[in-house]
Design a protein around this motif. Structure first.
Motif, PDB file in Angstrom:
ATOM      1  N   SER A 259       0.864  -1.283  -0.425  1.00 52.37           N
ATOM      2  CA  SER A 259      -0.088   0.014   0.017  1.00 52.37           C
ATOM      3  C   SER A 259       0.885   0.971   0.112  1.00 52.37           C
ATOM      4  CB  SER A 259      -0.973  -0.211   0.987  1.00 52.37           C
ATOM      5  OG  SER A 259      -1.724  -0.927   0.672  1.00 52.37           O
ATOM      6  N   LYS A 260       1.923   1.563   0.959  1.00 54.82           N
ATOM      7  CA  LYS A 260       2.592   2.620   0.789  1.00 54.82           C
ATOM      8  C   LYS A 260       3.791   2.704  -0.572  1.00 54.82           C
ATOM      9  CE  LYS A 260       6.312   4.365   3.433  1.00 54.82           C
ATOM     10  NZ  LYS A 260       7.143   4.346   4.856  1.00 54.82           N
ATOM     11  N   ALA A 261       3.951   1.158  -0.904  1.00 55.76           N
ATOM     12  CA  ALA A 261       4.649   1.586  -2.890  1.00 55.76           C
ATOM     13  C   ALA A 261       3.881   2.112  -3.310  1.00 55.76           C
ATOM     14  CB  ALA A 261       5.039   0.342  -3.136  1.00 55.76           C
ATOM     15  N   ILE A 262       1.801   1.878  -3.188  1.00 58.57           N
ATOM     16  CA  ILE A 262       1.575   2.090  -4.663  1.00 58.57           C
ATOM     17  C   ILE A 262       1.318   3.676  -4.062  1.00 58.57           C
ATOM     18  CG2 ILE A 262      -0.962   2.236  -4.893  1.00 58.57           C
ATOM     19  CD1 ILE A 262      -1.311  -0.736  -4.749  1.00 58.57           C
ATOM     20  N   SER A 263       1.169   4.048  -3.037  1.00 63.30           N
ATOM     21  CA  SER A 263       0.831   5.901  -2.279  1.00 63.30           C
ATOM     22  C   SER A 263       1.932   6.369  -3.115  1.00 63.30           C
ATOM     23  CB  SER A 263       1.115   5.890  -1.464  1.00 63.30           C
ATOM     24  OG  SER A 263       0.016   5.289  -0.226  1.00 63.30           O
ATOM     25  N   ILE A 264       3.509   6.368  -2.855  1.00 65.45           N
ATOM     26  CA  ILE A 264       4.498   6.618  -3.739  1.00 65.45           C
ATOM     27  C   ILE A 264       4.489   7.006  -5.121  1.00 65.45           C
ATOM     28  CG2 ILE A 264       7.288   6.705  -4.365  1.00 65.45           C
ATOM     29  CD1 ILE A 264       5.928   7.358  -1.206  1.00 65.45           C
ATOM     30  N   LEU A 265       4.011   5.844  -5.107  1.00 62.49           N
ATOM     31  CA  LEU A 265       4.133   5.301  -7.218  1.00 62.49           C
ATOM     32  C   LEU A 265       2.819   6.289  -7.962  1.00 62.49           C
ATOM     33  CD1 LEU A 265       4.667   1.800  -7.287  1.00 62.49           C
ATOM     34  CD2 LEU A 265       6.032   3.483  -8.123  1.00 62.49           C
ATOM     35  N   GLU A 266       1.474   6.564  -7.181  1.00 62.10           N
ATOM     36  CA  GLU A 266       0.366   7.397  -7.551  1.00 62.10           C
ATOM     37  C   GLU A 266       1.292   8.867  -7.457  1.00 62.10           C
ATOM     38  OE1 GLU A 266      -3.759   4.320  -6.793  1.00 62.10           O
ATOM     39  OE2 GLU A 266      -2.358   5.810  -5.476  1.00 62.10           O
ATOM     40  N   ALA A 268       4.257  10.312  -7.243  1.00 60.66           N
ATOM     41  CA  ALA A 268       4.969  10.416  -8.279  1.00 60.66           C
ATOM     42  C   ALA A 268       4.426  11.053  -9.639  1.00 60.66           C
ATOM     43  CB  ALA A 268       6.250   9.194  -8.513  1.00 60.66           C
ATOM     44  N   GLN A 269       3.364   9.178 -10.137  1.00 63.41           N
ATOM     45  CA  GLN A 269       3.336   9.292 -11.306  1.00 63.41           C
ATOM     46  C   GLN A 269       2.391  10.756 -11.674  1.00 63.41           C
ATOM     47  OE1 GLN A 269      -0.647   6.943 -12.398  1.00 63.41           O
ATOM     48  NE2 GLN A 269       0.709   5.627 -13.536  1.00 63.41           N
ATOM     49  N   ALA A 270       1.147  11.538 -10.195  1.00 59.43           N
ATOM     50  CA  ALA A 270       0.739  12.763 -10.111  1.00 59.43           C
ATOM     51  C   ALA A 270       1.482  13.989 -10.531  1.00 59.43           C
ATOM     52  CB  ALA A 270       0.538  12.822  -9.186  1.00 59.43           C
ATOM     53  N   HIS A 271       2.720  14.196 -10.550  1.00 65.95           N
ATOM     54  CA  HIS A 271       3.406  14.768 -10.617  1.00 65.95           C
ATOM     55  C   HIS A 271       4.703  14.715 -11.812  1.00 65.95           C
ATOM     56  CE1 HIS A 271       3.043  15.404  -5.952  1.00 65.95           C
ATOM     57  NE2 HIS A 271       3.407  16.655  -6.266  1.00 65.95           N
ATOM     58  N   GLY A 272       3.837  13.717 -12.505  1.00 64.52           N
ATOM     59  CA  GLY A 272       4.680  13.668 -14.051  1.00 64.52           C
ATOM     60  C   GLY A 272       5.542  12.800 -13.864  1.00 64.52           C
ATOM     61  N   LEU A 273       5.702  12.083 -13.080  1.00 64.40           N
ATOM     62  CA  LEU A 273       7.106  11.486 -13.143  1.00 64.40           C
ATOM     63  C   LEU A 273       7.517  10.061 -13.675  1.00 64.40           C
ATOM     64  CD1 LEU A 273       8.835  12.522  -9.125  1.00 64.40           C
ATOM     65  CD2 LEU A 273       9.060  13.507 -11.197  1.00 64.40           C
ATOM     66  N   GLU A 274       6.418   9.533 -13.782  1.00 61.52           N
ATOM     67  CA  GLU A 274       5.740   8.435 -14.558  1.00 61.52           C
ATOM     68  C   GLU A 274       7.606   7.875 -15.430  1.00 61.52           C
ATOM     69  OE1 GLU A 274       2.641   5.561 -16.137  1.00 61.52           O
ATOM     70  OE2 GLU A 274       2.174   7.622 -16.240  1.00 61.52           O
ATOM     71  N   ASP A 275       8.268   6.347 -15.593  1.00 57.94           N
ATOM     72  CA  ASP A 275       8.923   6.225 -17.072  1.00 57.94           C
ATOM     73  C   ASP A 275       8.527   5.017 -17.113  1.00 57.94           C
ATOM     74  OD1 ASP A 275       9.794   5.186 -14.240  1.00 57.94           O
ATOM     75  OD2 ASP A 275      11.542   6.165 -14.480  1.00 57.94           O
ATOM     76  N   TYR A 276       9.378   3.906 -17.355  1.00 59.60           N
ATOM     77  CA  TYR A 276       9.424   3.107 -18.344  1.00 59.60           C
ATOM     78  C   TYR A 276       8.900   1.799 -16.790  1.00 59.60           C
ATOM     79  CZ  TYR A 276      10.045  -2.248 -18.721  1.00 59.60           C
ATOM     80  OH  TYR A 276       9.951  -3.569 -18.640  1.00 59.60           O
ATOM     81  N   GLN A 277      10.214   2.217 -15.563  1.00 53.13           N
ATOM     82  CA  GLN A 277      10.240   1.117 -14.463  1.00 53.13           C
ATOM     83  C   GLN A 277       9.333   1.836 -13.501  1.00 53.13           C
ATOM     84  OE1 GLN A 277      14.097   2.026 -12.436  1.00 53.13           O
ATOM     85  NE2 GLN A 277      14.043  -0.269 -11.291  1.00 53.13           N
ATOM     86  N   LEU A 278       8.584   2.533 -13.210  1.00 54.74           N
ATOM     87  CA  LEU A 278       7.496   3.543 -12.299  1.00 54.74           C
ATOM     88  C   LEU A 278       6.524   2.525 -13.243  1.00 54.74           C
ATOM     89  CD1 LEU A 278       7.386   6.761 -10.835  1.00 54.74           C
ATOM     90  CD2 LEU A 278       5.092   5.749 -12.155  1.00 54.74           C
ATOM     91  N   THR A 279       6.418   2.527 -14.274  1.00 58.50           N
ATOM     92  CA  THR A 279       4.714   2.059 -14.310  1.00 58.50           C
ATOM     93  C   THR A 279       5.139   0.182 -14.629  1.00 58.50           C
ATOM     94  OG1 THR A 279       4.574   3.207 -16.690  1.00 58.50           O
ATOM     95  CG2 THR A 279       3.705   1.769 -16.690  1.00 58.50           C
ATOM     96  N   THR A 280       5.740  -0.311 -14.781  1.00 58.98           N
ATOM     97  CA  THR A 280       5.688  -1.876 -14.116  1.00 58.98           C
ATOM     98  C   THR A 280       5.854  -1.862 -12.961  1.00 58.98           C
ATOM     99  OG1 THR A 280       8.564  -1.354 -14.311  1.00 58.98           O
ATOM    100  CG2 THR A 280       7.333  -2.182 -16.494  1.00 58.98           C
ATOM    101  N   LEU A 281       6.528  -1.064 -12.399  1.00 59.20           N
ATOM    102  CA  LEU A 281       6.454  -1.003 -10.655  1.00 59.20           C
ATOM    103  C   LEU A 281       4.487  -0.850  -9.784  1.00 59.20           C
ATOM    104  CD1 LEU A 281       9.712   0.039  -9.118  1.00 59.20           C
ATOM    105  CD2 LEU A 281       9.117  -1.864  -8.510  1.00 59.20           C
ATOM    106  N   LEU A 282       4.414  -0.082 -10.784  1.00 57.67           N
ATOM    107  CA  LEU A 282       2.750   0.643 -10.366  1.00 57.67           C
ATOM    108  C   LEU A 282       2.369  -0.892 -10.774  1.00 57.67           C
ATOM    109  CD1 LEU A 282       1.144   2.179  -8.911  1.00 57.67           C
ATOM    110  CD2 LEU A 282       0.871   3.629 -10.991  1.00 57.67           C
TER     111      LEU A 282
END
Length: 440
Positions: A259-266, A268-282
């Motif tokens: 759950s904490k991982a999802i919060s961090i990734l979401e 980051a995504q909301a701040h436009g930080l999405e990349d390949y690794q972030l996408t696969t991890l989310l």
């Protein structure tokens, strides 16, 4: 002081020293060790000899009853007959002996004592000492963070005793910092990395390149605990870096903090930080939470997590259309959802994913897991003949029963999904039976 477990045996450590500097240095180390290991008995000549007692007998008894001897060697005492005698007694009794070079270098040693693995008066050596002692015997767990802080504090106290100016990485500059981090990562030296992370905190290092390099090094070592601790220390200073956030999330998922991982990734995504690794991890984190909710029999929450996983992978495949793994996960999660819209999107993606899958299998030399992925796609597509043919290949390629069982479990999951619009074809059940029976 905590009560010790009933079956716990107190470890005894003998501190051997000679001369004034040896006495003072051993006192510093003893006090420091007692703070880290309050359940240990640390014995030192001079301070622990009772008044009026036969001191030779007490020393002899202390050496015989100790599991470990730390020998404090100084330039003035390195050839002390008494120290060499104590080392001989401990070695003769099959005790572990660790020479400590208080104000010396290894090149200063000669004779039999130079054959031992030594420690120096630096944080990395003290970290190694504490870790070795703890592995040998301790009733309580020690965190990496605690040991690193203890080692740095002990180094500082010894440097103060020796009148040394405390060396700082800050004065050496960015290149030296990065070189040491690279050295720790390439030599897989987690102790050095922990020391560097603590030094970065105590010296208030704010250079993003250095801090991101620390996180990256922990990721290279696959040290989840160290990575999480370091990221938490420097999160504000690391700044908006997709790679660091992805690595942090990876460590959280790996330590079951989904759950904490999802919060961090979401975030980051909301701040436009999405990349390949972030996408696969989310996507992976959503799938993991889906499994967790299934285990808790929380169907509504499970379906929501699965839907988010499918959306993440589908969007990711649109952004990275040549990535087989994202495409495969998109097809699988859409199939597992099984509603009409998901099936429609799944069917649209399948041709491109199948093309990538065949290329991936060919490139890998028909290895087990790429072939297993192709089998799962064949089952999703309802291609009976193709699936049986691939299953035959898998039986020949499997190295362990676990590989076959994991694949069979995935196929069972696929066959039970809504994506088949009703009961799954009987041939899938037969395929699984044949796959597992052959393995037995």
């Amino acid at each position: 002081m905590k009560e010790l477990p009933e079956a716990h045996t107190i470890m005894k450590i003998y501190l051997s020293w000679s001369g004034e500097l040896g006495r003072r240095a051993s006192g510093v180390l003893r006090n420091s060790l007692e703070q880290l290991f309050p359940d240990f008995e640390i014995w030192s000549p001079g301070s622990d000899i009772s008044a009026g007692s036969r001191w030779r007998d007490q020393i002899q008894n202390a050496m015989q009853s100790s599991e470990l001897a730390i020998v404090c060697l100084t330039n003035d005492s390195r050839n002390s007959p008494w120290l060499l005698y104590e080392v001989g007694v401990m070695v003769g009794s099959s005790k572990k002996v660790i020479p400590w070079l208080v104000d010396m270098e290894f090149s200063d040693l000669s004779g039999p004592i130079s054959q031992f693995q030594v420690i120096r008066s630096d944080a990395q050596s003290f970290h190694h000492l504490a870790t070795s002692i703890h592995q040998q015997q301790s009733a309580y767990p020690l965190s990496q963070d605690l040991v690193a802080r203890w080692a740095l504090r002990t180094e500082t106290e010894i440097n103060q005793l020796l009148g040394r100016k405390q060396k700082t990485q800050k004065t050496r500059g960015k290149k030296e910092w990065l070189a040491q981090i690279e050295e720790a990562a390439s030599s897989r030296n987690s102790e050095l990395l922990q020391i560097l992370a603590m030094k970065a905190e105590t010296e208030n290092i704010s250079d993003r390149t250095i801090l991101r390099a620390l996180v990256d090094a922990y990721y290279d070592l696959r040290d989840s605990e160290g990575l999480i601790n370091t990221f938490n220390l420097f999160q504000d200073k690391i700044g908006p870096d997709p790679k660091s956030y992805s690595q942090y999330a990876w460590a959280l998922v790996r330590t079951a903090q989904t759950s904490k991982a999802i919060s961090i990734l979401e975030m980051a995504q909301a701040h436009g930080l999405e990349d390949y690794q972030l996408t696969t991890l989310l996507g992976r984190a959503y799938k993991e939470r889906w499994r967790e909710q299934l285990r808790l029999n929380n169907q509504e929450a499970a379906e929501e997590s699965l839907r988010r996983a499918a959306e993440t992978y589908t969007r990711g495949f649109g952004k990275y259309p040549n990535d087989f793994h994202i495409g495969l996960n998109a097809v699988q999660t859409l199939h597992l959802l099984g509603d009409s819209e998901s099936v429609k999107v799944r069917n649209k993606l399948i041709p491109a994913v199948m093309s990538l899958a065949k290329k991936f299998v060919a490139k890998s030399g028909d290895k087990f897991w790429p072939t297993a992925s192709l089998l799962e796609l064949s089952v999703i597509r309802g291609e009976k003949a193709e699936a049986h043919q691939l299953a035959e290949k898998l039986r020949a390629k499997a190295n362990t029963p676990w590989e076959i069982e994991a694949t069979a479990q995935n196929i069972r999951l696929i066959s039970s999904a809504k994506g088949f619009s009703g009961a799954s074809p009987e041939w899938i059940s037969d395929l699984v039976t044949k796959l597992t029976e052959e393995e037995r």
